[in-house]
Scaffold this active site. Sequence first.
Site, short mmCIF file in Angstrom:
data_model
loop_
_atom_site.label_atom_id
_atom_site.label_comp_id
_atom_site.label_asym_id
_atom_site.label_seq_id
_atom_site.Cartn_x
_atom_site.Cartn_y
_atom_site.Cartn_z
N HIS A 157 6.16 4.70 9.72
CA HIS A 157 6.98 4.79 8.51
C HIS A 157 6.43 4.03 7.32
O HIS A 157 6.98 4.12 6.22
CB HIS A 157 8.41 4.33 8.82
CG HIS A 157 9.18 5.34 9.63
ND1 HIS A 157 9.01 5.46 10.99
CD2 HIS A 157 10.08 6.28 9.27
CE1 HIS A 157 9.79 6.43 11.44
NE2 HIS A 157 10.45 6.94 10.42
N GLU A 195 0.83 13.42 14.04
CA GLU A 195 1.72 13.03 15.13
C GLU A 195 2.17 14.19 16.01
O GLU A 195 2.55 13.99 17.17
CB GLU A 195 2.96 12.31 14.57
CG GLU A 195 3.84 13.18 13.71
CD GLU A 195 5.06 12.43 13.18
OE1 GLU A 195 5.50 11.47 13.83
OE2 GLU A 195 5.56 12.80 12.10
N ARG A 198 5.97 6.16 4.35
CA ARG A 198 7.10 6.55 3.49
C ARG A 198 7.40 5.53 2.41
O ARG A 198 8.09 5.83 1.45
CB ARG A 198 8.36 6.72 4.35
CG ARG A 198 8.33 7.89 5.30
CD ARG A 198 9.75 8.16 5.79
NE ARG A 198 9.80 9.19 6.79
CZ ARG A 198 9.77 10.50 6.52
NH1 ARG A 198 9.66 10.91 5.28
NH2 ARG A 198 9.83 11.38 7.50
N VAL A 206 19.34 12.50 -14.03
CA VAL A 206 20.43 11.84 -14.74
C VAL A 206 20.21 11.86 -16.25
O VAL A 206 21.10 12.27 -17.02
CB VAL A 206 20.60 10.38 -14.24
CG1 VAL A 206 21.59 9.63 -15.13
CG2 VAL A 206 21.06 10.37 -12.79
N ARG A 207 19.04 11.46 -16.68
CA ARG A 207 18.83 11.33 -18.13
C ARG A 207 18.73 12.69 -18.81
O ARG A 207 19.19 12.84 -19.95
CB ARG A 207 17.59 10.47 -18.39
CG ARG A 207 17.83 9.03 -17.91
CD ARG A 207 16.85 8.04 -18.46
NE ARG A 207 17.27 6.68 -18.13
CZ ARG A 207 16.61 5.59 -18.47
NH1 ARG A 207 15.49 5.68 -19.17
NH2 ARG A 207 17.06 4.40 -18.13
N HIS A 258 -19.12 2.80 14.26
CA HIS A 258 -17.69 3.05 14.43
C HIS A 258 -17.43 4.55 14.37
O HIS A 258 -18.33 5.33 14.02
CB HIS A 258 -16.89 2.37 13.30
CG HIS A 258 -17.16 3.01 11.96
ND1 HIS A 258 -18.23 2.65 11.17
CD2 HIS A 258 -16.51 4.01 11.30
CE1 HIS A 258 -18.23 3.39 10.07
NE2 HIS A 258 -17.19 4.22 10.13
N MET A 280 1.81 10.78 9.94
CA MET A 280 3.00 11.61 10.10
C MET A 280 2.62 13.08 9.93
O MET A 280 1.57 13.41 9.39
CB MET A 280 4.08 11.20 9.11
CG MET A 280 4.81 9.94 9.52
SD MET A 280 6.22 9.57 8.45
CE MET A 280 7.08 8.37 9.47
N ASP A 283 5.12 15.30 4.12
CA ASP A 283 4.33 16.23 4.94
C ASP A 283 3.78 17.39 4.12
O ASP A 283 2.90 18.11 4.58
CB ASP A 283 5.18 16.79 6.09
CG ASP A 283 5.57 15.73 7.09
OD1 ASP A 283 4.91 14.67 7.13
OD2 ASP A 283 6.54 15.95 7.84
#
Length: 327
Positions: A257, A228, A260, A30-31, A221, A175, A133
């Site tokens: 999500h 995914e 994101r 825009v600018r 651990h 993801m 991704d």
Amino acid sequence: MVAKKTIHTIGVMTSGGDAPGMNPCIRAVVRTALVNDLRVIGVEDGFEGLIHGRFRALGARDVGGILQRGGTILQTARSTDFREPRGQREAIRQMSNAEIDALVVIGGDGSLNGAIKLAEQGVPVIGIPGSIDNDIYGTDMCIGVDTALNTIVDAIDKLRDTASSHNRAFLVETMGRESGYLAVQAGIIVGAEMVLIPEESVSVEEVAKTIERAYLRGKTHAIVVVAEGFTPHTNELAEKINALDIGFTMRVTILGHIQRGGKPSAFDRLLASRFGYHAVQFLLNGQTNVMVGLDGRDMVPVPLQTVVSKRKTLSVEHMQMAKTLAQ
């Protein structure tokens, strides 16, 4: 690649999955356009909004204060109607009615494929890669990748604390339906015991043995990062591993999500701003039907047809690094 008409008004839209940094990119488009005496019209709801004429004029103040905001102020959506010629014709008609001369499309692979449909029918188009991704050919990095990685790393660092406290192993799903980029990079950064990606086939037994070896070495651990798109699905994989005696109890965390969302990182804000600035510069220079790509430090025009016809592959070096450093 040469524009056939003078451009007075630019449309800008975000499409497909959102990515942190889309707002700084909109702001830059825009600018930069306004400084060059071009009008800007924002298209809401992606190609669906293009078909239905959901337009609004954007001025300098309309994009003020959005640098730090995640998501996209123009909203985004997936459109089944646009996949059909009838929907594409309607979108072009709406653009013509609004006197939009060129369109900047910010989005992933599906969005860039949509942009080509318009370009093939005479609409000057510029694509900007926005996908966490990082699976778009022709650019080293896409908008949103850095922020998503930081979100993943922060989550896994916290999971490691609780995993150590309870002597557990975690499968952490990132993801990446067809690309293991996020999983590989995150695996290296957090020091995961293993990374599972759709590009490589690994048996359940091999995953179980890797986790068991970590247990036998005295680790408190184990972290396995799973893209995914890997099969079997993360929950099914955990069930199969828990049926075996490997020392650790297996738990699953699907980040989903959350990857994101959030404020775009400094890197994503700068990258997105550069993409938006150069998109307008390309239009002013008569370069259309290209995507703005990051090549090293430089912004370069990449033909859209090249972008959608080739598949970006993972770095073999990074994949090997993830395996080596997990030992």
